[in-house]
Design an enzyme around this catalytic site. Structure first.
Site, PDB file in Angstrom:
ATOM      1  N   ARG A 147       0.868  -1.187   0.000  1.00 17.80           N
ATOM      2  CA  ARG A 147       0.000   0.000   0.000  1.00 17.80           C
ATOM      3  C   ARG A 147       0.893   1.222   0.000  1.00 17.80           C
ATOM      4  NH1 ARG A 147      -3.672   2.472   4.801  1.00 17.80           N
ATOM      5  NH2 ARG A 147      -1.724   3.620   5.099  1.00 17.80           N
ATOM      6  N   TYR A 159      -2.506  11.673   5.382  1.00 17.01           N
ATOM      7  CA  TYR A 159      -2.828  10.389   6.003  1.00 17.01           C
ATOM      8  C   TYR A 159      -1.870   9.298   5.526  1.00 17.01           C
ATOM      9  CZ  TYR A 159      -4.795   5.840   6.718  1.00 17.01           C
ATOM     10  OH  TYR A 159      -4.923   4.532   7.052  1.00 17.01           O
ATOM     11  N   ASP A 210      -4.949   4.013  -0.250  1.00 16.16           N
ATOM     12  CA  ASP A 210      -6.057   4.343   0.643  1.00 16.16           C
ATOM     13  C   ASP A 210      -6.390   5.827   0.541  1.00 16.16           C
ATOM     14  OD1 ASP A 210      -7.907   4.544   2.654  1.00 16.16           O
ATOM     15  OD2 ASP A 210      -6.590   3.860   4.266  1.00 16.16           O
ATOM     16  N   HIS A 212      -9.001   7.090   2.188  1.00 13.65           N
ATOM     17  CA  HIS A 212      -9.445   7.360   3.558  1.00 13.65           C
ATOM     18  C   HIS A 212     -10.677   8.252   3.608  1.00 13.65           C
ATOM     19  CE1 HIS A 212      -8.355   7.296   7.965  1.00 13.65           C
ATOM     20  NE2 HIS A 212      -8.062   6.079   7.555  1.00 13.65           N
ATOM     21  N   GLU A 236      -8.904   2.144  -2.044  1.00 14.44           N
ATOM     22  CA  GLU A 236      -9.584   1.862  -0.783  1.00 14.44           C
ATOM     23  C   GLU A 236     -10.302   3.091  -0.230  1.00 14.44           C
ATOM     24  OE1 GLU A 236      -8.150   0.921   3.802  1.00 14.44           O
ATOM     25  OE2 GLU A 236      -6.830   0.413   2.134  1.00 14.44           O
ATOM     26  N   GLU A 262     -13.475  -1.159   6.506  1.00 13.73           N
ATOM     27  CA  GLU A 262     -12.806  -1.283   7.793  1.00 13.73           C
ATOM     28  C   GLU A 262     -13.599  -0.640   8.921  1.00 13.73           C
ATOM     29  OE1 GLU A 262      -9.544   2.218   8.283  1.00 13.73           O
ATOM     30  OE2 GLU A 262      -9.121   0.799   6.685  1.00 13.73           O
ATOM     31  N   ARG A 283     -13.575  -5.136   3.419  1.00 14.99           N
ATOM     32  CA  ARG A 283     -12.464  -4.983   4.361  1.00 14.99           C
ATOM     33  C   ARG A 283     -12.890  -5.043   5.830  1.00 14.99           C
ATOM     34  NH1 ARG A 283      -9.105  -1.337   4.920  1.00 14.99           N
ATOM     35  NH2 ARG A 283      -7.429  -2.846   5.041  1.00 14.99           N
ATOM     36  N   GLU A 339      -4.295  -7.251   4.973  1.00 19.15           N
ATOM     37  CA  GLU A 339      -3.424  -6.148   5.347  1.00 19.15           C
ATOM     38  C   GLU A 339      -2.501  -6.578   6.483  1.00 19.15           C
ATOM     39  OE1 GLU A 339      -3.695  -1.398   6.513  1.00 19.15           O
ATOM     40  OE2 GLU A 339      -5.452  -2.681   6.822  1.00 19.15           O
ATOM     41  N   TRP A 402     -11.595  12.763   8.003  1.00 22.41           N
ATOM     42  CA  TRP A 402     -10.208  12.394   8.229  1.00 22.41           C
ATOM     43  C   TRP A 402      -9.911  11.017   7.630  1.00 22.41           C
ATOM     44  CZ3 TRP A 402      -8.041   8.267  10.988  1.00 22.41           C
ATOM     45  CH2 TRP A 402      -6.648   8.277  11.018  1.00 22.41           C
TER      46      TRP A 402
END
Length: 402
Positions: A147, A159, A210, A212, A236, A262, A283, A339, A402
């Site tokens: 990643r 991030y 990612d 995010h 992601e 996630e 995820r 991951e 975030w």
């Protein structure tokens, strides 16, 4: 056999972890991860004040019944605090059941579906050059998938990018810090990162990224289309997923594979995404999505729609969750990738484990149960210290994802 004790252990060997230990009257015990990053004490209270007292005297082998008791019986269903607590109980009970059967957990689930489990790690840098060096370092370590996150010119912090050469830890302060974000700068720069990645590492390395949750659907569609020439393994969390239908717009515009989940807590958070084939990888984690019992249901639903697993595995999950996830990965037929954000030596000492890493792949080990324990005496040397996740604001001061 009855449950005689259920206790919560909080420790911080480099970061905060919450562990549930369930002990039977025959001496067999199991452990489960109950860590909710930045909100750990909320789960501790829910377990200690409400769930643990109701466990005493129950048959630990009635895993499904206990799961339903705490899920349906609470009336207030779902949510990250409640589902993390249920997941801790569920994982500990599966650990006990596999120990009673004297077999590793993956055997109890139905036996392994593969010989080894491909994992991806994190490579990040403040600059493009730093990032490429980190990717090269991970390739040398044997990773087949990485990643990649990179600092964005004009943005003070990004991030996934660690500061000062340290391991990235998002929960970085006693109270939330505030970071600045620019979608425009990000969208203009990221395609350059993956162009350089392919130039330097060729087409064989699996590349993941990612976002995010920071884009709108049309912005995510633009990014997915822009990076198509570099055939990412997945993009992601490109948008927040509360509105599952919003992913239709992204899907219409790009063939870049999409991953999400996630932060999901139940099968209902991803049901429409899966049924409409709007994602390629789910995820959800054992620790936040109700444990092994519910994750099996999610994985089975996903398999019907060609969606594969790609479970979250950052260090905001303890090695206990990692061990249980690897057993699940060994069994689940629609596995995609796992991951792996490496825990520190200090963390692994507190949590003795059977899983092993070699050349980009993991195996969960053959120890009965999920193969991870907690050294309570050592854990006691690392007391809890509050640490919160940051918040984001746009350049004009608007609070953002975030």
């Amino acid at each position: 056999m009855k449950i005689k004790e259920a206790k919560v252990i909080v420790c911080s060997p480099g970061r905060n972890f919450v562990t549930l230990k369930i002990v039977t009257n025959e001496g067999v015990y199991g452990v489960g991860d109950a860590t909710l990053n930045g909100r750990e004490k909320a789960v501790v209270s829910y377990l200690e004040d409400y769930l643990c007292p109701a466990l005493i005297g129950r048959d630990p082998q009635r895993i499904e019944d206990i799961w339903q008791f705490f899920y349906r019986g609470a009336y207030w269903r779902r949510g990250p605090v409640g589902m993390t607590a249920i997941a801790a109980i569920d994982t500990a009970l599966w650990d006990i059941k596999a120990k009673l059967a004297n077999m590793p957990l993956y055997q109890l689930l139905g036996g392994r579906s593969r010989d080894r489990i491909m994992v991806y790690s994190h490579a990040n840098g403040a600059t493009l050059e730093d990032t490429l060096e980190e990717v090269a370092r991970h390739v040398e370590m044997g990773y087949k998938a990485v990643r990649v996150q990179c600092g964005i010119p004009g943005i003070g912090s990004t991030y996934g990018v660690a500061k000062g050469g340290k391991t990235y830890e998002p929960a970085d302060a006693d109270l939330p810090t505030e970071a600045c974000w620019s979608t425009e700068k990000y969208l203009n720069y990221v395609p350059q990162l993956f162009e350089e990645m392919r130039k330097q590492f060729g087409d064989d390395l699996h590349i993941l990224h990612d976002v995010h949750h920071r884009l709108t659907p049309i912005e995510a569609a633009r990014l997915g289309k822009a990076v198509e020439p570099y055939h990412l393994f997945w993009l992601e969390d490109c948008v927040p997923a509360e509105n599952q239908e919003a992913w239709k717009l992204i899907r219409q515009h790009t063939t870049t594979p999409l991953a999400v989940g996630e932060v999901f807590n139940s099968i209902h958070d991803c049901r429409e995404l899966i049924q409409h084939q709007l994602i390629d990888y789910i995820r959800s984690t054992i620790v936040h999505a109700g444990g092994i019992t519910q994750l099996r249901r999610i994985a089975d639903l996903a398999a019907l729609y060609h969606v594969r697993t790609g479970f979250h595995g950052a260090t905001d999950l303890s090695p206990i969750c990692m061990g249980a996830a690897l057993h699940f990965d060994f069994w689940v037929p629609n596995f995609g990738i796992q991951e792996h954000m490496a825990h520190s030596e200090q963390m692994l000492e507190v949590f003795p484990h059977a899983f092993e890493f070699e050349k980009g792949y993991f195996t969960p080990g053959e120890t009965p149960g999920h193969g991870v324990d907690i050294d309570e005496k050592l854990a006691a040397k690392y007391p809890y210290k509050r640490a919160c996740l940051p918040v984001n604001r746009l350049e004009d001061g608007t609070l953002w994802n975030w």
